[in-house]
Design a protein around this motif. Structure first.
Motif, PDB file in Angstrom:
ATOM      1  N   PHE A  58       2.419  -6.116   1.759  1.00 47.82           N
ATOM      2  CA  PHE A  58       2.405  -5.163   2.878  1.00 47.82           C
ATOM      3  C   PHE A  58       1.068  -4.439   2.793  1.00 47.82           C
ATOM      4  N   LEU A  59       0.174  -4.738   3.728  1.00 43.21           N
ATOM      5  CA  LEU A  59      -1.212  -4.289   3.608  1.00 43.21           C
ATOM      6  C   LEU A  59      -1.762  -3.780   4.932  1.00 43.21           C
ATOM      7  N   ARG A  60      -2.938  -3.154   4.837  1.00 37.72           N
ATOM      8  CA  ARG A  60      -3.568  -2.633   6.042  1.00 37.72           C
ATOM      9  C   ARG A  60      -4.277  -3.764   6.783  1.00 37.72           C
ATOM     10  N   VAL A  61      -4.100  -3.785   8.085  1.00 36.42           N
ATOM     11  CA  VAL A  61      -4.778  -4.772   8.924  1.00 36.42           C
ATOM     12  C   VAL A  61      -5.694  -4.039   9.898  1.00 36.42           C
ATOM     13  N   PRO A  62      -6.752  -4.731  10.349  1.00 30.05           N
ATOM     14  CA  PRO A  62      -7.038  -6.160  10.151  1.00 30.05           C
ATOM     15  C   PRO A  62      -7.604  -6.454   8.765  1.00 30.05           C
ATOM     16  N   THR A  90       2.078  -8.244  12.046  1.00 30.40           N
ATOM     17  CA  THR A  90       2.121  -6.784  12.133  1.00 30.40           C
ATOM     18  C   THR A  90       3.568  -6.318  12.127  1.00 30.40           C
ATOM     19  N   VAL A  91       3.900  -5.403  11.202  1.00 29.15           N
ATOM     20  CA  VAL A  91       5.280  -4.934  11.088  1.00 29.15           C
ATOM     21  C   VAL A  91       5.408  -3.420  11.285  1.00 29.15           C
ATOM     22  N   HIS A  92       4.271  -2.739  11.412  1.00 30.98           N
ATOM     23  CA  HIS A  92       4.342  -1.284  11.557  1.00 30.98           C
ATOM     24  C   HIS A  92       3.066  -0.803  12.235  1.00 30.98           C
ATOM     25  N   GLU A 118       7.222   4.259   3.897  1.00 28.92           N
ATOM     26  CA  GLU A 118       7.791   4.091   5.231  1.00 28.92           C
ATOM     27  C   GLU A 118       8.543   2.779   5.454  1.00 28.92           C
ATOM     28  N   ILE A 119       8.203   1.722   4.712  1.00 24.32           N
ATOM     29  CA  ILE A 119       8.698   0.391   5.063  1.00 24.32           C
ATOM     30  C   ILE A 119       9.506  -0.270   3.955  1.00 24.32           C
ATOM     31  N   VAL A 120       8.928  -0.350   2.777  1.00 20.80           N
ATOM     32  CA  VAL A 120       9.476  -1.185   1.707  1.00 20.80           C
ATOM     33  C   VAL A 120      10.846  -0.742   1.186  1.00 20.80           C
ATOM     34  N   ILE A 138       0.862  -1.185   0.000  1.00 21.18           N
ATOM     35  CA  ILE A 138       0.000   0.000   0.000  1.00 21.18           C
ATOM     36  C   ILE A 138       0.903   1.241   0.000  1.00 21.18           C
ATOM     37  N   SER A 139       0.318   2.402  -0.274  1.00 16.52           N
ATOM     38  CA  SER A 139       1.125   3.608  -0.446  1.00 16.52           C
ATOM     39  C   SER A 139       1.936   3.963   0.802  1.00 16.52           C
TER      40      SER A 139
END
Length: 305
Positions: free
Chosen positions: A145-149, A160-162, A104-106, A98-99
């Motif tokens: 890398f996606l929004r949870v839940p 969960t990584v962030h 921030e992560i990738v 996701i954007s």
């Protein structure tokens, strides 16, 4: 025909000396001679002419040398690539994000992974959460890398990584824009722009749960599938929204992010892989990512990773 025989033959072609080659290969000279004799019998031709003064390649030996060297090189390359693949250092890795994760992560993880695994081909795509889930479950995507839940998806392993706080995003011209901390209920009666539920149902429901707990039933004036679009809609005066803090950290639009005083959940991003389509290269990337993003994170399915 054995590989050791070919290696011994090629070593002799470099030294043209059986005794010296035997020392280099840690063999006795009679054992080396037996290997070459067995190779010659297999081929059906003498490969060397030998006397007390010198060793020379025959015409057959010259013809065999170049092709044997090429074949051995190809085989050694095949062995090397097989070992790389078994260790997750060779192959293709398709990563969706996701954007927010794209900012921030990738990037730092991908950069480090490339440095350590130069022969892995990476494909990177900005994909909304719901589509990532579908692609992971069908094997069309390796890492997400996606929004949870994301709800119950037993075929996926999600960690969960962030995590970061949500903020209220309002136009800079809004009467509350000068306030650093705001309660959600202070936006009662005002229009709301929200994330389209079809693209991230869990994320959508989480935000509307925050609104509901604050006693708000907002009038949704517009929805969008991308966070930057929501920020632009707020800047244009179409309403307020609730977004992760990083979404407006570097934004130049005419909006203000206010800390939310209410006790609300954090905004989280998960890393997801398929349990069915997991490969060595996927596990290699996943291990590096978890190590970089923090050890001992909690799986969304209740297990420590």
């Amino acid at each position: 025909m054995e590989l050791r025989q070919i290696r011994s033959f090629l070593s002799i072609t470099e030294t043209l000396h059986f005794g010296r080659t035997a020392e280099l290969l840690h063999l006795s000279q009679p054992a080396l001679s037996l290997q070459i004799r067995a190779l010659e019998e297999e081929i059906g031709a003498r490969l060397f002419e030998r006397n007390r003064r010198k060793t020379a390649l025959t015409a057959a030996g010259l013809a065999f040398r170049d092709d044997a060297a090429a074949a051995l090189s190809q085989l050694e390359q095949a062995i090397r690539r097989a070992k790389l693949a078994a260790n997750g250092k060779l192959g293709q890795l398709r990563i969706g994000f996701i954007s927010t994760a794209g900012r921030e992560i990738v990037p730092p993880i991908v950069r480090q992974f490339r440095e350590l695994n130069s022969e892995v081909e990476l494909s990177l795509r900005n994909i909304v959460t719901a589509e990532q889930v579908r692609m992971l479950e069908t094997g069309a995507l390796d890492i997400g890398f996606l929004r949870v839940p994301i709800g119950e998806h037993s075929a996926l392993d999600v960690v969960t990584v962030h995590s970061e706080p949500f903020v209220l995003v309002i136009p800079s011209s809004h009467e509350l824009a000068k306030r650093k901390r705001v309660r959600v209920r202070e936006l009662a009666g005002q229009d709301f722009v929200g994330y389209e539920r079809a693209y991230a149902p869990g994320f959508h429901d989480l935000i509307f749960g925050i609104l509901r707990d604050a006693g708000l039933a907002p009038n949704v004036s517009q929805t969008a599938a991308e966070v930057p679009t929501l920020v632009s809609l707020v800047a244009s005066g179409m309403g307020f929204t609730i977004l992760p803090a990083s979404a407006v950290k570097h934004n130049v639009a005419s909006v203000v992010a206010c800390e939310i005083v209410d006790r609300i959940p954090m905004c989280e991003i998960g890393m997801a892989v398929s349990k069915r389509f997991r490969t060595a290269v996927v596990d290699n990337f996943r291990s590096l990512a978890l190590n970089e993003l923090g050890p001992g994170r909690t799986s969304l399915h209740g297990n420590r990773r």
